[in-house]
Write a protein that holds these residues in place. Structure first.
Motif, PDB file in Angstrom:
ATOM      1  N   GLY A 281       5.406   4.457   4.949  1.00 41.36           N
ATOM      2  CA  GLY A 281       6.186   4.639   3.726  1.00 41.36           C
ATOM      3  C   GLY A 281       6.188   6.051   3.192  1.00 41.36           C
ATOM      4  O   GLY A 281       6.820   6.320   2.163  1.00 41.36           O
ATOM      5  N   SER A 282       5.483   6.995   3.848  1.00 40.56           N
ATOM      6  CA  SER A 282       5.422   8.367   3.342  1.00 40.56           C
ATOM      7  C   SER A 282       6.790   9.037   3.346  1.00 40.56           C
ATOM      8  O   SER A 282       7.126   9.792   2.425  1.00 40.56           O
ATOM      9  CB  SER A 282       4.433   9.186   4.176  1.00 40.56           C
ATOM     10  N   LEU A 283       7.603   8.743   4.380  1.00 37.60           N
ATOM     11  CA  LEU A 283       8.940   9.350   4.437  1.00 37.60           C
ATOM     12  C   LEU A 283       9.818   8.891   3.293  1.00 37.60           C
ATOM     13  O   LEU A 283      10.693   9.627   2.837  1.00 37.60           O
ATOM     14  CB  LEU A 283       9.597   9.029   5.779  1.00 37.60           C
ATOM     15  N   GLN A 284       9.591   7.664   2.821  1.00 38.61           N
ATOM     16  CA  GLN A 284      10.343   7.175   1.665  1.00 38.61           C
ATOM     17  C   GLN A 284      10.037   8.026   0.434  1.00 38.61           C
ATOM     18  O   GLN A 284      10.938   8.356  -0.350  1.00 38.61           O
ATOM     19  CB  GLN A 284       9.973   5.711   1.391  1.00 38.61           C
ATOM     20  N   GLY A 285       8.771   8.387   0.264  1.00 42.32           N
ATOM     21  CA  GLY A 285       8.397   9.241  -0.860  1.00 42.32           C
ATOM     22  C   GLY A 285       8.966  10.635  -0.735  1.00 42.32           C
ATOM     23  O   GLY A 285       9.452  11.208  -1.713  1.00 42.32           O
ATOM     24  N   HIS A 362       3.702   5.871   0.075  1.00 36.08           N
ATOM     25  CA  HIS A 362       2.861   4.832   0.674  1.00 36.08           C
ATOM     26  C   HIS A 362       2.499   3.771  -0.365  1.00 36.08           C
ATOM     27  O   HIS A 362       2.508   2.558  -0.074  1.00 36.08           O
ATOM     28  CB  HIS A 362       1.593   5.472   1.246  1.00 36.08           C
ATOM     29  N   MET A 363       2.222   4.218  -1.589  1.00 37.05           N
ATOM     30  CA  MET A 363       1.874   3.266  -2.641  1.00 37.05           C
ATOM     31  C   MET A 363       3.071   2.368  -2.959  1.00 37.05           C
ATOM     32  O   MET A 363       2.918   1.156  -3.172  1.00 37.05           O
ATOM     33  CB  MET A 363       1.416   4.004  -3.902  1.00 37.05           C
ATOM     34  N   ALA A 364       4.269   2.951  -3.013  1.00 36.03           N
ATOM     35  CA  ALA A 364       5.464   2.151  -3.275  1.00 36.03           C
ATOM     36  C   ALA A 364       5.703   1.142  -2.145  1.00 36.03           C
ATOM     37  O   ALA A 364       6.114  -0.002  -2.386  1.00 36.03           O
ATOM     38  CB  ALA A 364       6.675   3.071  -3.434  1.00 36.03           C
ATOM     39  N   TRP A 365       5.448   1.555  -0.908  1.00 39.47           N
ATOM     40  CA  TRP A 365       5.607   0.637   0.229  1.00 39.47           C
ATOM     41  C   TRP A 365       4.623  -0.521   0.140  1.00 39.47           C
ATOM     42  O   TRP A 365       4.973  -1.675   0.396  1.00 39.47           O
ATOM     43  CB  TRP A 365       5.409   1.416   1.528  1.00 39.47           C
ATOM     44  N   ARG A 366       3.377  -0.218  -0.254  1.00 40.40           N
ATOM     45  CA  ARG A 366       2.369  -1.270  -0.365  1.00 40.40           C
ATOM     46  C   ARG A 366       2.713  -2.269  -1.473  1.00 40.40           C
ATOM     47  O   ARG A 366       2.465  -3.470  -1.337  1.00 40.40           O
ATOM     48  CB  ARG A 366       1.001  -0.639  -0.666  1.00 40.40           C
ATOM     49  N   LYS A 367       3.312  -1.772  -2.564  1.00 44.53           N
ATOM     50  CA  LYS A 367       3.600  -2.639  -3.711  1.00 44.53           C
ATOM     51  C   LYS A 367       4.990  -3.268  -3.628  1.00 44.53           C
ATOM     52  O   LYS A 367       5.331  -4.121  -4.455  1.00 44.53           O
ATOM     53  CB  LYS A 367       3.468  -1.840  -5.010  1.00 44.53           C
ATOM     54  N   GLY A 368       5.823  -2.781  -2.699  1.00 42.70           N
ATOM     55  CA  GLY A 368       7.158  -3.328  -2.560  1.00 42.70           C
ATOM     56  C   GLY A 368       8.104  -2.927  -3.665  1.00 42.70           C
ATOM     57  O   GLY A 368       8.997  -3.692  -4.043  1.00 42.70           O
ATOM     58  N   VAL A 369       7.932  -1.723  -4.214  1.00 42.18           N
ATOM     59  CA  VAL A 369       8.812  -1.233  -5.289  1.00 42.18           C
ATOM     60  C   VAL A 369       9.346   0.133  -4.876  1.00 42.18           C
ATOM     61  O   VAL A 369       8.947   0.702  -3.859  1.00 42.18           O
ATOM     62  CB  VAL A 369       8.051  -1.135  -6.631  1.00 42.18           C
ATOM     63  N   SER A 370      10.271   0.681  -5.687  1.00 42.40           N
ATOM     64  CA  SER A 370      10.800   2.016  -5.412  1.00 42.40           C
ATOM     65  C   SER A 370       9.804   3.075  -5.878  1.00 42.40           C
ATOM     66  O   SER A 370       8.948   2.821  -6.734  1.00 42.40           O
ATOM     67  CB  SER A 370      12.136   2.224  -6.125  1.00 42.40           C
TER      68      SER A 370
END
Length: 648
Positions: A281-285, A362-370
Motif C-alpha cells: 500500500g505504500s504506492l497508494q500513499g 500502508h496504514m490506509a491499506w491495513r485499515k481499508g480507508v483512503s
C-alpha cells in the motif's frame, strides 16, 4: 583593488610605529580581525592629540569552521515543519502541483530574504538589535525579532517535551498506543466490529494522545487550563536542561553538537523511506502525495500556504539566522551558503514526504480507508497518525524509537537557532556579560528557567489550546510585517546599492557569477519581494477575519483570538515605537531628524575593518552626539581622533 590598499595601510611603517606607541593599550578584536587594522583607520587623521585609550572588550566568538555554520543553519531550518507541515500542505493543495507556487515563493521571497539576513548579520558582526547601527531608525525590527523568538521558544520546547514522553513510552513492548496492548483490546475490537458507523470511532493513538499525554478530556477550553501534567513538566524540564548544557559554551559547544543533531535525521529518513517502500500500500500513499490537481493553482490559499511554509521552514525574520551569521568570518561567501542551505532545506521537505506518505499509505491499506482519512497536520500527524502507522510495522518498537529520536534532533536544532537569536541580542546589548563566563552562564540558566516556568502553562490539561493559540499567531502577520520593513529599510533607507557593495566587500575574490546573481537579488529586494509580502499580509488578514481558530472540534472564543492578535501586534509595533524614540532623540526639524536617524553610526563600518570604504567616507561627528536608539560602544566615540585645538 581596495582590499590591497587596506592591507598596505595596515602594514605601513606609520601603522607599525603607531602600534608600538600604543603597545600598552588593550588590543581590540572584532569579528576575528587583526587589531593592527584598528590602527590603520587612525592614520587617516593627522592630529597632535592621540586617540583616547579604548576599553578592553571580549573578542567575539567564531565558528570552528564553515561546516559548523552550514550544519547549524541547515539544522535550524530543517525542523519539525519539514516532517509534519510540508507533506500535509502538499497533498491538501493539489499534490505535486503545489511545488510550482512553493518554488516560486522560494526564489522570489525565501532566498532573497535569507541572503539579506545572513549578509546583515555577517557584515555587522552583531545580533538582531545591535546590527541596526546601520539604520538606528529601524532598531524596532530587532526588538520585534526578539519578541517573535521568545514566543517561538516558549512553545517549541513543549513539542520536544511531547517527543520525550513518546520516546520514553516507545521502550515498552507492545507500544502503549497499539492494538496489541491489553488496555486497548476493547477499543480495537469495537472498531473492527464496525461500531464506527454511528460516528468516527476513536483509535488507541488518539486516546493515548488526548488522555495519557495531554489530559485534554479534563479541560473545557482556553479558560480552563487545569492542573499541570507533571510527567510532561518533567519532560519539559529535561528538554530545557539539555538546551542549557548544549549552549553553555556558546557556539563552541552548539557548533559541535550539530554534527550529530543535523545529520542523524537524514539517516532516519533514508531508513524510513527504504522500509516504507517495502510495505503493502505504500504506492497508494505516494500517489496521494504527488497526484497533481491543476485547478488548485487558481486558489489564493495555495499561494498563501506556499509562502507561509517558506517562512516557517527557513526561519526568516526570527533573528536566528542573523545571529548565527554574526559569528562568521568577515570574508565568508554568504551567497554560496544561502544557495546551499535553502536548496538543502526544500529538498529535505520534499524528501520527507516520501517517508511519511509511504507508511501512511500502508496504514490506509491495513485499515481499508483512503489516505486522506488517516493523514492530518501539525501535532495530529506527528503524534497521532504516525505513531499509529509505526505500531503497524514489524519491529514497531525500534521504528518508534528511531522516529521520535529524529523528531527530538529536528526540534533541538531549530531551538538552538531561536535561542541563539535571543542570547546574542542580549549579550551584544550588554557586552559585560561576555567578559564573565559565570555571569553569562547565570544569564543563560535564568533564561532557560524562565522559559520553563512560562511553559508550564502549555503542559497543563488544557495547555494544547494555549499551544495552538501561540503557534497560530506568533509567526503570523507580525512576522510578515517585520520582514517587510526589514526588506524596505535595507533597500531604501540603508541603500540597496550600498548593501550589495557590502556583500562584495565580504566576498573578497568574488566569482563572476556572484556579481551577476546580485542583480537578481537587487530586483527582488526593491520590487518583487515587498509586493509579494504585502499580498501575503492582505490574505492573512482576510483569512484571520473570516475564519475561526479551532483545535479539533473546539472553537476558540473571540477573546482568545483577540489575545492572539495582540501577541502578533506587540511584535510588529516595536518597529513604530522605537522609530518614534529614534526621531524624538534627534535634533532639528522632523525631516532632519528622520535623515539623521537613517544614517549609520560610525561604529557600523569600524566594526568591519576589512571594508573597502576609507575612513573619510563614513566618519561623521554628528553620529556620536548621544545614545539615541542604539547602545553605543567605545568605538562610537573613539572611531575618529578628536582635535581639541580645532574644536576650541
Amino acid at each position: 583593488m581596495r582590499e590591497e590598499g587596506s592591507k598596505a595601510t595596515a602594514g605601513s611603517p606609520a601603522g607599525a610605529d603607531r602600534a608600538a606607541a600604543a603597545q600598552k593599550e588593550p588590543a581590540i578584536t572584532q569579528n576575528g580581525h587583526n587589531p593592527a587594522h584598528t590602527a590603520s583607520h587612525d592614520q587617516g587623521f593627522d592630529s597632535p592629540v592621540p586617540s583616547p585609550i579604548v576599553a578592553n572588550t571580549t573578542p567575539r566568538e567564531q565558528w570552528g569552521g564553515k561546516y559548523e555554520f552550514l550544519l547549524s543553519c541547515i539544522g535550524y531550518c530543517v525542523g519539525l515543519g519539514n516532517v509534519w507541515r510540508f507533506p500535509y500542505l502538499c497533498y491538501r493543495n493539489g499534490g505535486g502541483v503545489f511545488l510550482i507556487p512553493y518554488f516560486i515563493m522560494l526564489f522570489v521571497a525565501g532566498v532573497p530574504l535569507f541572503l539579506m539576513e545572513l549578509s546583515l548579520g555577517q557584515y555587522g558582526a552583531a545580533g538582531p538589535i545591535t546590527v541596526w547601527k546601520c539604520c538606528p531608525l529601524l532598531k524596532g525590527i530587532g526588538i520585534g525579532m526578539l519578541c517573535v523568538s521568545t514566543l517561538v521558544c516558549l512553545y517549541y520546547n513543549v513539542i520536544i517535551a511531547w517527543t520525550f514522553y513518546y520516546l520514553g513510552s516507545s521502550f515498552q513492548s507492545p507500544l502503549p498506543w497499539s492494538c496489541d496492548a491489553i488496555a486497548n483490546a476493547a477499543v480495537c475490537s469495537n472498531n473492527t466490529a464496525g461500531n464506527s458507523s454511528s460516528g468516527r470511532a476513536r483509535t488507541p493513538t488518539e486516546i493515548f494522545w488526548n488522555e495519557n499525554v495531554l489530559g485534554l478530556v479534563n479541560s473545557e477550553g482556553l479558560h480552563d487550563p487545569g492542573p499541570v501534567r507533571w510527567p510532561l513538566a518533567l519532560c519539559l524540564l529535561a528538554a530545557w536542561i539539555i538546551i542549557f548544557l548544549c549552549m553553555l559554551k556558546g557556539i563552541r559547544s552548539s557548533g559541535k553538537v550539530v554534527y550529530v543533531t543535523a545529520t542523524f535525521p537524514y539517516f532516519v529518513l533514508i531508513v524510513l523511506i527504504i522500509r516504507g517502500a517495502t510495505l503493502e500500500g505504500s504506492l497508494q500513499g505516494i500517489a496521494f502525495y504527488l497526484t497533481p490537481d491543476w485547478a488548485r493553482l487558481a486558489s489564493a490559499q495555495v499561494w498563501s500556504d506556499a509562502a507561509s511554509q517558506i517562512f516557517y521552514s527557513l526561519g526568516i525574520g526570527v533573528g536566528g539566522l542573523l545571529s548565527m551569521a554574526s559569528y562568521n568570518k568577515f570574508d565568508n561567501n554568504v551567497i554560496r551558503d544561502t544557495i546551499i542551505i535553502t536548496t538543502g532545506n526544500c529538498c529535505t521537505s520534499f524528501f520527507a514526504g516520501f517517508a511519511i506518505f509511504s507508511i501512511l499509505g500502508h496504514m490506509a491499506w491495513r485499515k481499508g480507508v483512503s489516505v486522506g482519512e488517516v493523514a492530518d497536520t501539525g501535532p495530529g500527524l506527528a503524534f497521532v497518525a504516525y505513531p499509529e502507522a509505526l505500531a503497524l510495522l514489524p519491529g514497531s518498537v525500534f521504528w518508534s524509537i528511531m522516529f521520535f529520536l529524529m523528531l527530538f534532533m529536528l526540534g533541538v536544532d531549530t531551538l538552538f537557532g531561536n535561542m541563539e537569536g535571543i542570547t546574542t541580542a542580549v549579550l551584544d546589548e550588554f557586552p559585560q556579560l561576555r567578559q564573565n563566563n559565570l555571569h553569562k552562564s547565570l544569564f543563560l540558566g535564568s533564561l532557560c528557567f524562565g522559559f520553563y516556568l512560562m511553559g508550564l502553562l502549555l503542559v497543563t490539561e488544557g495547555g494544547i489550546y494555549w499551544f495552538t493559540l501561540i503557534d497560530s499567531f506568533s509567526t503570523s502577520f507580525g512576522l510578515i510585517i517585520i520582514t517587510l520593513f526589514m526588506c524596505i529599510g535595507i533597500s531604501f533607507f540603508y541603500g540597496v546599492n550600498q548593501f550589495c557593495q557590502d556583500i562584495l566587500d565580504m566576498i573578497r575574490h568574488c566569482p563572476p557569477w556572484c556579481s551577476k546573481v546580485l542583480i537578481y537579488f537587487k530586483a527582488c529586494w526593491c520590487f518583487f519581494t515587498p509586493f509579494l509580502l504585502m499580498f501575503i499580509l492582505a490574505f492573512i488578514f482576510l483569512e484571520m477575519y473570516s475564519t475561526s481558530l479551532k483545535y479539533g472540534s473546539y472553537v476558540f472564543p473571540l477573546w482568545g483570538k483577540a489575545l492572539g492578535v495582540c501577541m502578533g501586534a506587540t511584535c510588529c509595533l516595536q518597529i513604530l515605537i522605537w522609530a518614534i524614540v529614534a526621531i524624538c532623540k534627534e535634533t532639528g526639524t522632523l525631516k532632519h531628524r528622520f535623515q539623521k536617524a537613517i544614517r549609520p553610526l560610525n561604529s557600523w563600518r569600524v566594526n568591519n575593518l576589512n571594508s573597502t570604504i576609507t575612513p573619510a567616507e563614513y566618519m561623521d561627528s554628528e553620529r556620536v552626539e548621544g545614545p539615541f536608539t542604539v547602545t553605543l560602544t567605545d568605538l562610537d566615540f573613539h572611531a575618529m581622533t578628536w582635535d581639541t585645538g580645532s574644536q576650541t
